[in-house]
Design a protein around this motif. Structure first.
Motif, PDB file in Angstrom:
ATOM      1  N   ASP A  90       1.290   9.262  -2.055  1.00 13.44           N
ATOM      2  CA  ASP A  90       0.594  10.566  -2.284  1.00 13.44           C
ATOM      3  C   ASP A  90       1.751  11.418  -1.668  1.00 13.44           C
ATOM      4  O   ASP A  90       1.510  12.513  -1.779  1.00 13.44           O
ATOM      5  N   GLY A  91       2.718  10.766  -0.912  1.00 14.74           N
ATOM      6  CA  GLY A  91       3.644  11.862  -0.248  1.00 14.74           C
ATOM      7  C   GLY A  91       3.170  12.427   1.002  1.00 14.74           C
ATOM      8  O   GLY A  91       3.943  13.539   1.628  1.00 14.74           O
ATOM      9  N   ILE A  92       1.919  11.939   1.373  1.00 14.07           N
ATOM     10  CA  ILE A  92       1.554  12.415   2.931  1.00 14.07           C
ATOM     11  C   ILE A  92       2.108  11.946   4.125  1.00 14.07           C
ATOM     12  O   ILE A  92       2.239  10.472   4.233  1.00 14.07           O
ATOM     13  N   THR A  93       2.982  12.395   4.902  1.00 15.73           N
ATOM     14  CA  THR A  93       3.584  12.109   5.806  1.00 15.73           C
ATOM     15  C   THR A  93       2.574  11.427   6.977  1.00 15.73           C
ATOM     16  O   THR A  93       1.597  11.866   7.248  1.00 15.73           O
ATOM     17  N   PRO A  94       3.262  10.816   8.158  1.00 16.07           N
ATOM     18  CA  PRO A  94       2.450  10.502   9.162  1.00 16.07           C
ATOM     19  C   PRO A  94       1.971  11.713  10.038  1.00 16.07           C
ATOM     20  O   PRO A  94       0.901  11.730  10.541  1.00 16.07           O
ATOM     21  N   LEU A 124       0.694  -1.205   0.132  1.00 14.54           N
ATOM     22  CA  LEU A 124       0.156  -0.008   0.013  1.00 14.54           C
ATOM     23  C   LEU A 124       0.937   1.300  -0.075  1.00 14.54           C
ATOM     24  O   LEU A 124       0.224   2.215  -0.154  1.00 14.54           O
ATOM     25  N   GLY A 125       2.249   1.053   0.169  1.00 17.20           N
ATOM     26  CA  GLY A 125       3.192   2.168   0.236  1.00 17.20           C
ATOM     27  C   GLY A 125       3.062   2.935   1.631  1.00 17.20           C
ATOM     28  O   GLY A 125       3.613   3.847   1.938  1.00 17.20           O
TER      29      GLY A 125
END
Length: 207
Positions: free
Chosen positions: A180-184, A142-143
């Motif tokens: 999508d490059g969205i961080t924790p 899922l990445g």
């Protein structure tokens, strides 16, 4: 009955006994010559069955008899990967005695750490990180890393927040985002997980 038929029957007895947690029957089957790595039609071994049922004493005997912890079934599960789902620390410790391959992945491409993190198995996560060199930054199909799963699939409460803390303290990369490059940290903010946000902010130095 032919020799091959006898072996098949012994193996079946071993698998059934491991599934039910019948230690005496497991020992008897092994003594009679059952193959410790025998598998059923779904390629599930006795050790994997023992892990699924959390039959710790059975797993101990199987490991001592030389059971291979890395054999994966048709669902890509093995004994170690199952413990990541169940969160059993006692079973984890027995499986680790067999020196499993920590890089083996489940059908989602995740190591044992990832499902444990998203399901809130805090004691398990602590024990696994403290006793092994499992890759804390492994990325699944899922990445997502274990850190991302703890944030996204957790509930933002104390347990998942502590899991995030444990992951960070063992080198989890908080800059690794999803596909999508969205961080924790960004996910935690979007979900309104205030305490988790503060923890991630402190770790990144962001405000």
């Amino acid at each position: 009955m032919s020799v091959s038929q006898q072996q098949t029957q012994l193996n079946a007895h071993l698998l059934q006994a491991a599934q039910s947690g019948d230690l005496a029957r497991v020992q008897a089957a092994l003594k009679a010559g059952a193959s410790v790595n025998a598998a059923d039609l779904g390629r599930r071994t006795a050790l994997t069955w023992a892990a699924r049922g959390d039959h710790v004493s059975v797993a101990r005997v199987l490991v001592a008899a030389g059971a291979d912890p890395d054999l994966q079934d048709d669902q890509r599960n093995n004994a170690l990967l199952v413990t990541g789902e169940t969160g059993s620390v006692a079973m984890l410790r027995e499986v680790l005695r067999a020196r499993p391959d920590l890089t083996r992945t489940n059908r989602y491409g995740g190591t044992a750490l990832i499902p444990a993190a998203d399901r809130g198995h805090l004691p398990y996560v602590r024990d696994l990180l403290a006793t092994t060199r499992i890759n804390v930054n492994h990325v699944n199909n899922l990445g997502w890393t274990a850190l991302l799963e703890a944030v996204i699939l957790g509930d933002g409460g104390p347990i998942h927040t502590e899991i995030v803390r444990e992951l960070l303290s063992h080198g989890a990369d908080r800059t690794l985002g999803d596909k999508d490059g969205i961080t924790p940290l960004q996910h935690a903010r979007q979900l309104g997980y205030t305490v988790m946000v503060r923890l991630l902010e402190a770790s990144t130095g962001q405000k």
